[in-house]
Scaffold this motif. Structure first.
Motif, short mmCIF file in Angstrom:
data_model
loop_
_atom_site.label_atom_id
_atom_site.label_comp_id
_atom_site.label_asym_id
_atom_site.label_seq_id
_atom_site.Cartn_x
_atom_site.Cartn_y
_atom_site.Cartn_z
N LYS A 1 0.80 -1.23 0.00
CA LYS A 1 0.00 0.00 0.00
C LYS A 1 0.83 1.28 0.00
O LYS A 1 0.27 2.37 -0.11
CB LYS A 1 -0.98 -0.01 1.18
N ASP A 2 2.15 1.14 0.11
CA ASP A 2 2.99 2.33 -0.05
C ASP A 2 3.43 2.52 -1.50
O ASP A 2 4.25 3.38 -1.81
CB ASP A 2 4.22 2.27 0.86
N THR A 3 2.83 1.73 -2.40
CA THR A 3 3.10 1.87 -3.84
C THR A 3 2.68 3.25 -4.33
O THR A 3 1.65 3.78 -3.92
CB THR A 3 2.31 0.79 -4.62
N GLY A 4 3.48 3.84 -5.21
CA GLY A 4 3.15 5.14 -5.76
C GLY A 4 1.96 5.10 -6.71
O GLY A 4 1.61 4.04 -7.24
N ARG A 5 1.35 6.25 -6.90
CA ARG A 5 0.16 6.34 -7.77
C ARG A 5 0.44 5.79 -9.17
O ARG A 5 -0.34 4.99 -9.71
CB ARG A 5 -0.28 7.81 -7.90
N GLU A 6 1.53 6.24 -9.78
CA GLU A 6 1.81 5.84 -11.16
C GLU A 6 2.07 4.35 -11.26
O GLU A 6 1.68 3.71 -12.24
CB GLU A 6 3.00 6.64 -11.73
N GLN A 7 2.74 3.78 -10.25
CA GLN A 7 2.98 2.34 -10.27
C GLN A 7 1.66 1.57 -10.16
O GLN A 7 1.48 0.53 -10.80
CB GLN A 7 3.93 1.92 -9.15
N LEU A 8 0.75 2.09 -9.34
CA LEU A 8 -0.57 1.46 -9.23
C LEU A 8 -1.30 1.52 -10.56
O LEU A 8 -1.87 0.51 -11.01
CB LEU A 8 -1.39 2.14 -8.14
N PHE A 9 -1.29 2.67 -11.20
CA PHE A 9 -1.97 2.80 -12.50
C PHE A 9 -1.35 1.84 -13.51
O PHE A 9 -2.07 1.16 -14.26
CB PHE A 9 -1.85 4.24 -13.02
N ASP A 10 -0.02 1.80 -13.55
CA ASP A 10 0.67 0.91 -14.50
C ASP A 10 0.32 -0.55 -14.22
O ASP A 10 0.14 -1.34 -15.15
CB ASP A 10 2.18 1.10 -14.40
N ALA A 11 0.22 -0.91 -12.93
CA ALA A 11 -0.10 -2.29 -12.57
C ALA A 11 -1.51 -2.66 -13.02
O ALA A 11 -1.74 -3.78 -13.50
CB ALA A 11 0.04 -2.48 -11.06
N ILE A 12 -2.45 -1.74 -12.87
CA ILE A 12 -3.83 -2.01 -13.29
C ILE A 12 -3.88 -2.19 -14.81
O ILE A 12 -4.53 -3.12 -15.32
CB ILE A 12 -4.76 -0.86 -12.85
N ARG A 13 -3.17 -1.35 -15.54
CA ARG A 13 -3.16 -1.48 -17.00
C ARG A 13 -2.48 -2.78 -17.43
O ARG A 13 -2.94 -3.45 -18.35
CB ARG A 13 -2.46 -0.27 -17.62
N ALA A 14 -1.41 -3.14 -16.73
CA ALA A 14 -0.71 -4.38 -17.05
C ALA A 14 -1.61 -5.58 -16.77
O ALA A 14 -1.69 -6.53 -17.58
CB ALA A 14 0.58 -4.49 -16.23
N ALA A 15 -2.31 -5.56 -15.63
CA ALA A 15 -3.20 -6.67 -15.29
C ALA A 15 -4.30 -6.81 -16.33
O ALA A 15 -4.66 -7.94 -16.72
CB ALA A 15 -3.80 -6.45 -13.91
N ALA A 16 -4.85 -5.70 -16.78
CA ALA A 16 -5.90 -5.74 -17.80
C ALA A 16 -5.40 -6.39 -19.08
O ALA A 16 -6.18 -7.01 -19.82
CB ALA A 16 -6.42 -4.34 -18.08
N ARG A 17 -4.09 -6.26 -19.33
CA ARG A 17 -3.48 -6.90 -20.51
C ARG A 17 -3.07 -8.34 -20.24
O ARG A 17 -2.56 -9.03 -21.12
CB ARG A 17 -2.24 -6.13 -20.96
N GLY A 18 -3.25 -8.79 -18.99
CA GLY A 18 -2.87 -10.15 -18.63
C GLY A 18 -1.43 -10.28 -18.17
O GLY A 18 -0.89 -11.38 -18.14
N GLU A 19 -0.80 -9.15 -17.78
CA GLU A 19 0.59 -9.15 -17.36
C GLU A 19 0.70 -9.00 -15.84
O GLU A 19 -0.07 -8.27 -15.23
CB GLU A 19 1.35 -8.01 -18.04
N SER A 20 1.68 -9.67 -15.25
CA SER A 20 1.86 -9.63 -13.79
C SER A 20 2.69 -8.42 -13.37
O SER A 20 3.56 -7.96 -14.11
CB SER A 20 2.57 -10.90 -13.31
#
Length: 210
Positions: free
Chosen positions: A105-124
Motif C-alpha cells: 500500500k505504499d506503492t506510488g500512484r503511477e505504479q498502481l496505475f501501471d499495474a492495473i493497465r498491465a493486469a488488464a493486458r494479462g501481465e503480472s
C-alpha cells in the motif's frame, strides 16, 4: 478501452482514496466496492470487472480465499492484491490463489496505475520488495510449497475444526480433507495436526489468533 475496476477493502478511507486516484485516469472506472471477502466474490461474479484490487485482511473470508473463489468462478479474472502485509505466507497464499499482481500500500500512484493497465493486458506486476522475496524462494530451491487449498485446510485445522466440519466448510469430501492433510504433513515434515499448525504458523504460512 475503459478498464473497469472493483475495489475490495474494509476501510472506507482507503476505498475513498483509491477511488479518487482512479478517477483521475480517463481509461479507468470504478464499477463497485466490496467491504468483505464474501462481498468481493459476489460482486466479482455479478460485475465481471476487468481488474479487482484486493486487500488481504478482510471480514468473513480473507483476500487470498476470495481471490481463489473468484478465479474458480472466472479463470480469466485479474486480481491484484493491494496490502500492507508482506510475509512469505501472505505472498505465497496470494500467488497460489491466482493473483496476477501483488502490491504494497505504499506503492506510488503511477505504479498502481501501471499495474492495473498491465493486469488488464494479462501481465503480472509485483512490488520491488515482493520481487526480491519471490526470487529468493527460487534461488533457495525450497521444498514444495503448500497449495492454496492445503493452506485453507490447515487454517481450518488451526481454528479447531474437525475433518467433517472442514469438508462441509470447503464443500469437499472428508477423504479429500484427509488427503490434503497427508500432503501437508509430508511437505512440513510433521506427523500430526498440532505439529503442522505449529510449524506453519512459525513459518508465516498461516496466522493464528484471527
Amino acid at each position: 478501452m475503459t478498464i473497469r475496476v472493483l475495489i475490495v477493502d474494509d476501510h472506507p478511507v482507503v476505498r475513498d482514496g483509491i477511488r479518487a486516484m482512479l478517477g483521475t485516469q480517463e481509461d479507468m472506472e470504478v464499477v463497485g466496492e466490496a467491504i468483505s471477502g464474501t462481498d468481493a466474490v459476489r460482486l466479482a461474479c455479478a460485475l465481471r470487472p476487468d481488474v479487482t484490487l484486493m486487500d488481504l485482511q478482510l471480514p468473513e473470508i480473507d483476500g487470498a480465499t476470495a481471490t481463489s473463489r473468484i478465479r474458480e468462478q472466472d479463470p480469466d479474472a485479474k486480481v491484484i492484491v493491494l496490502t500492507t502485509y508482506d510475509t512469505d505466507g501472505d505472498i505465497s497464499r496470494a500467488i497460489h490463489a491466482g493473483a496476477i499482481g501483488y502490491l504494497l500500500k505504499d506503492t506510488g500512484r503511477e505504479q498502481l496505475f501501471d499495474a492495473i493497465r498491465a493486469a488488464a493486458r494479462g501481465e503480472s506486476t509485483l512490488s520491488p520488495p515482493i520481487v526480491t522475496r519471490v526470487l529468493s524462494w527460487a534461488r533457495a530451491d525450497a521444498p514444495d510449497t503448500l497449495s492454496g487449498r492445503e493452506i485453507e485446510v490447515l487454517g481450518a485445522v488451526a481454528q479447531g475444526m474437525s475433518n467433517k466440519a472442514i469438508a462441509g466448510h470447503l464443500c469437499i469430501s472428508e477423504a479429500t480433507v484427509k488427503t490434503h492433510l497427508l500432503h501437508v504433513f509430508a511437505k512440513l515434515g510433521v506427523n500430526d495436526r498440532t505439529a503442522a499448525v505449529t510449524v506453519a504458523a512459525s513459518r508465516g504460512i498461516i496466522r493464528l489468533g484471527g
